[in-house]
Design a protein around this motif. Structure first.
Motif, PDB file in Angstrom:
ATOM      1  N   LEU A 145       1.005  -1.117   0.185  1.00  0.00           N
ATOM      2  CA  LEU A 145       0.233  -0.205   0.127  1.00  0.00           C
ATOM      3  C   LEU A 145       0.882   1.483  -0.123  1.00  0.00           C
ATOM      4  O   LEU A 145       1.782   0.950   0.917  1.00  0.00           O
ATOM      5  CB  LEU A 145      -0.980  -0.009   1.771  1.00  0.00           C
ATOM      6  CG  LEU A 145      -1.430   1.389   1.698  1.00  0.00           C
ATOM      7  CD1 LEU A 145      -2.889   1.146   0.733  1.00  0.00           C
ATOM      8  CD2 LEU A 145      -2.422   1.302   2.821  1.00  0.00           C
ATOM      9  N   ASN A 176       4.588   8.865   4.040  1.00  0.00           N
ATOM     10  CA  ASN A 176       5.068   8.407   3.218  1.00  0.00           C
ATOM     11  C   ASN A 176       6.272   9.268   2.528  1.00  0.00           C
ATOM     12  O   ASN A 176       7.574   8.896   1.787  1.00  0.00           O
ATOM     13  CB  ASN A 176       5.649   7.189   2.384  1.00  0.00           C
ATOM     14  CG  ASN A 176       5.238   5.962   3.525  1.00  0.00           C
ATOM     15  OD1 ASN A 176       5.080   5.091   3.455  1.00  0.00           O
ATOM     16  ND2 ASN A 176       5.675   6.000   4.886  1.00  0.00           N
ATOM     17  N   PHE A 204      11.107  -5.027   3.478  1.00  0.00           N
ATOM     18  CA  PHE A 204       9.932  -5.242   3.437  1.00  0.00           C
ATOM     19  C   PHE A 204      10.526  -4.627   2.088  1.00  0.00           C
ATOM     20  O   PHE A 204      10.033  -5.567   0.419  1.00  0.00           O
ATOM     21  CB  PHE A 204       9.063  -5.396   3.447  1.00  0.00           C
ATOM     22  CG  PHE A 204       8.005  -6.020   3.458  1.00  0.00           C
ATOM     23  CD1 PHE A 204       7.167  -7.267   2.740  1.00  0.00           C
ATOM     24  CD2 PHE A 204       7.169  -4.907   3.051  1.00  0.00           C
ATOM     25  CE1 PHE A 204       5.884  -7.315   2.214  1.00  0.00           C
ATOM     26  CE2 PHE A 204       5.657  -5.737   1.777  1.00  0.00           C
ATOM     27  CZ  PHE A 204       5.192  -6.620   2.076  1.00  0.00           C
ATOM     28  N   ASP A 254       6.114   3.344  14.500  1.00  0.00           N
ATOM     29  CA  ASP A 254       7.077   2.882  13.359  1.00  0.00           C
ATOM     30  C   ASP A 254       5.500   3.203  12.178  1.00  0.00           C
ATOM     31  O   ASP A 254       4.419   2.679  12.682  1.00  0.00           O
ATOM     32  CB  ASP A 254       7.502   2.000  12.660  1.00  0.00           C
ATOM     33  CG  ASP A 254       7.826   1.180  11.834  1.00  0.00           C
ATOM     34  OD1 ASP A 254       8.627   2.844  10.812  1.00  0.00           O
ATOM     35  OD2 ASP A 254       8.633   0.609  10.871  1.00  0.00           O
ATOM     36  N   ASP A 255       5.606   3.279  10.815  1.00  0.00           N
ATOM     37  CA  ASP A 255       4.901   4.141   9.915  1.00  0.00           C
ATOM     38  C   ASP A 255       3.966   2.163   9.543  1.00  0.00           C
ATOM     39  O   ASP A 255       2.762   1.770   9.325  1.00  0.00           O
ATOM     40  CB  ASP A 255       5.546   4.669   8.888  1.00  0.00           C
ATOM     41  CG  ASP A 255       5.966   3.685   8.289  1.00  0.00           C
ATOM     42  OD1 ASP A 255       7.009   2.317   8.560  1.00  0.00           O
ATOM     43  OD2 ASP A 255       6.350   4.006   6.832  1.00  0.00           O
ATOM     44  N   ALA A 270       4.403  -5.180   8.216  1.00  0.00           N
ATOM     45  CA  ALA A 270       4.297  -6.691   7.981  1.00  0.00           C
ATOM     46  C   ALA A 270       4.619  -7.382   8.468  1.00  0.00           C
ATOM     47  O   ALA A 270       3.609  -7.792   9.083  1.00  0.00           O
ATOM     48  CB  ALA A 270       5.217  -6.464   5.699  1.00  0.00           C
ATOM     49  N   ASN A 271       6.024  -7.923   7.983  1.00  0.00           N
ATOM     50  CA  ASN A 271       6.292  -9.435   8.867  1.00  0.00           C
ATOM     51  C   ASN A 271       7.213  -9.006  10.503  1.00  0.00           C
ATOM     52  O   ASN A 271       7.528  -9.874  10.841  1.00  0.00           O
ATOM     53  CB  ASN A 271       7.157  -9.949   7.922  1.00  0.00           C
ATOM     54  CG  ASN A 271       6.699 -10.397   6.898  1.00  0.00           C
ATOM     55  OD1 ASN A 271       6.077 -10.216   6.860  1.00  0.00           O
ATOM     56  ND2 ASN A 271       7.287 -10.087   5.070  1.00  0.00           N
ATOM     57  N   GLY A 272       6.931  -7.700  10.426  1.00  0.00           N
ATOM     58  CA  GLY A 272       7.653  -7.280  11.923  1.00  0.00           C
ATOM     59  C   GLY A 272       9.404  -7.702  11.941  1.00  0.00           C
ATOM     60  O   GLY A 272       9.624  -7.148  13.370  1.00  0.00           O
ATOM     61  N   GLU A 273      10.065  -7.176  10.694  1.00  0.00           N
ATOM     62  CA  GLU A 273      11.723  -6.777  10.749  1.00  0.00           C
ATOM     63  C   GLU A 273      12.280  -6.050  11.386  1.00  0.00           C
ATOM     64  O   GLU A 273      13.104  -5.926  11.922  1.00  0.00           O
ATOM     65  CB  GLU A 273      12.241  -7.894   9.227  1.00  0.00           C
ATOM     66  CG  GLU A 273      11.429  -8.785   8.954  1.00  0.00           C
ATOM     67  CD  GLU A 273      12.065  -9.988   9.797  1.00  0.00           C
ATOM     68  OE1 GLU A 273      13.615  -9.517   9.885  1.00  0.00           O
ATOM     69  OE2 GLU A 273      11.859 -10.939   9.877  1.00  0.00           O
ATOM     70  N   ALA A 274      11.505  -4.940  10.969  1.00  0.00           N
ATOM     71  CA  ALA A 274      11.452  -3.161  11.463  1.00  0.00           C
ATOM     72  C   ALA A 274      11.361  -4.021  12.532  1.00  0.00           C
ATOM     73  O   ALA A 274      12.638  -3.089  13.197  1.00  0.00           O
ATOM     74  CB  ALA A 274      11.221  -2.341  11.089  1.00  0.00           C
ATOM     75  N   LYS A 323      -0.871  -4.663   8.474  1.00  0.00           N
ATOM     76  CA  LYS A 323      -0.975  -5.469   7.372  1.00  0.00           C
ATOM     77  C   LYS A 323      -0.967  -6.586   7.761  1.00  0.00           C
ATOM     78  O   LYS A 323      -0.644  -7.606   8.449  1.00  0.00           O
ATOM     79  CB  LYS A 323      -0.010  -5.404   6.443  1.00  0.00           C
ATOM     80  CG  LYS A 323      -0.233  -3.715   4.920  1.00  0.00           C
ATOM     81  CD  LYS A 323       0.941  -4.107   4.429  1.00  0.00           C
ATOM     82  CE  LYS A 323       1.993  -4.069   4.571  1.00  0.00           C
ATOM     83  NZ  LYS A 323       2.996  -4.623   3.202  1.00  0.00           N
TER      84      LYS A 323
HETATM   85  P1  5GP Z   1       8.100  -5.564   8.605  1.00  0.00           P
HETATM   86  O1  5GP Z   1       9.881  -4.629   9.299  1.00  0.00           O
HETATM   87  O2  5GP Z   1       7.496  -5.454   9.815  1.00  0.00           O
HETATM   88  O3  5GP Z   1       8.255  -6.446   7.371  1.00  0.00           O
HETATM   89  O4  5GP Z   1       8.465  -4.174   7.150  1.00  0.00           O
HETATM   90  C1  5GP Z   1       7.718  -3.019   7.649  1.00  0.00           C
HETATM   91  C2  5GP Z   1       8.492  -1.005   7.309  1.00  0.00           C
HETATM   92  O5  5GP Z   1       8.397  -1.865   5.989  1.00  0.00           O
HETATM   93  C3  5GP Z   1       7.979  -0.160   7.210  1.00  0.00           C
HETATM   94  O6  5GP Z   1       9.273   0.066   8.149  1.00  0.00           O
HETATM   95  C4  5GP Z   1       7.394   0.332   6.240  1.00  0.00           C
HETATM   96  O7  5GP Z   1       8.865   1.304   6.178  1.00  0.00           O
HETATM   97  C5  5GP Z   1       7.807  -0.426   5.219  1.00  0.00           C
HETATM   98  N1  5GP Z   1       6.730  -1.237   4.894  1.00  0.00           N
HETATM   99  C6  5GP Z   1       6.455  -3.005   5.002  1.00  0.00           C
HETATM  100  N2  5GP Z   1       4.887  -2.713   3.622  1.00  0.00           N
HETATM  101  C7  5GP Z   1       5.005  -1.008   3.769  1.00  0.00           C
HETATM  102  C8  5GP Z   1       3.999  -1.288   2.986  1.00  0.00           C
HETATM  103  O8  5GP Z   1       2.579  -1.875   2.493  1.00  0.00           O
HETATM  104  N3  5GP Z   1       3.751   0.162   2.344  1.00  0.00           N
HETATM  105  C9  5GP Z   1       4.788   1.273   2.836  1.00  0.00           C
HETATM  106  N4  5GP Z   1       4.515   2.162   2.507  1.00  0.00           N
HETATM  107  N5  5GP Z   1       6.214   0.526   3.520  1.00  0.00           N
HETATM  108  C10 5GP Z   1       5.918  -0.335   4.230  1.00  0.00           C
END
Ligand code: 5GP
Length: 190
Positions: free
Chosen positions: A20, A27, A99, A124-125, A128-132, A156
């Motif tokens: 998204l 962003n 991600f 955080d903004d 997704a998978n929680g890596e950040a 998500k």
């Molecule tokens: P995660 O680390 O949870 O897998 O992903 C989260 C990070 O990836 C967030 O810090 C964000 O910057 C980026 N991110 C993940 N999915 C999206 C998305 O659908 N749209 C945007 N704009 N950023 C995302």
């Protein structure tokens, strides 16, 4: 949070079933008035937790985190993705797989700003998978600080971030929970 969901419906762009884009208010271009409302909502949800610091990740977590920090009257630390020449002191580091960029980043926070007496809210903004978030948790654990929870602007929910963070024992508060991205439409968990 209805205001946020409304904005996502109006201005969010569904790039695929997994991604998204919200460049109109979070962003890339940032809507300060909306950020203030998000900060207020995070502050309300964590006000009784004795938070002493907020930790986020550059760049898109900074705006909502600063607004929450203003309301809770605590400093905001943003983990850096690129090591700066000015970061010369001892560093806490974690490796995070991005991600959206599909690369592994080392994120860093100076030991100077976090201590074992801190109680931290992570913001955080996106989740997704929680890596950040897991990278930030690792850094906060290295400092010996405690974690009050994780505040996310847009979760998500069809990805595994919430499940993984809850399994690790963390409270997750998301202001909008996306159930599905499909045919250009966003559906939410109410
Ligand atoms: P995660 O680390 O949870 O897998 O992903 C989260 C990070 O990836 C967030 O810090 C964000 O910057 C980026 N991110 C993940 N999915 C999206 C998305 O659908 N749209 C945007 N704009 N950023 C995302």
């Amino acid at each position: 949070m209805e205001l946020l969901k409304q904005r996502i419906r109006e201005q969010g762009v569904v790039l695929s079933d997994k991604v998204l884009k919200v460049d109109a208010f979070l962003n890339h271009q940032i809507d300060p008035a909306l950020m203030r409302e998000l900060g207020h909502e995070f502050a309300e949800r964590f006000r009784t937790e004795g938070i002493t610091k907020i930790v986020t990740l550059e760049a898109s977590g900074i705006a909502p985190a600063v607004m929450a920090g203003l309301e809770l009257d605590v400093p905001v630390i943003f983990a850096r993705k690129h090591q700066s020449l000015t970061l010369t002191e001892d560093l806490l580091t974690a490796s995070v797989y991005s991600f959206t960029k599909q690369v592994e980043n080392t994120i860093v926070v100076s030991t100077k700003h976090l201590s074992s007496s801190d109680r931290v809210l992570i913001i955080d903004d996106f989740l997704a998978n929680g890596e950040a978030a897991k990278g930030l948790i690792s850094i906060i654990n290295q400092a010996g600080a405690s974690i009050a929870g994780v505040g996310i602007v847009i979760e998500k929910s069809f990805q595994n971030g919430r499940r993984d963070l809850e399994r690790l024992g963390h409270r997750v508060e998301s202001l909008a929970r996306v159930q599905r991205l499909h045919d250009g439409q966003v559906s939410f968990i109410e």
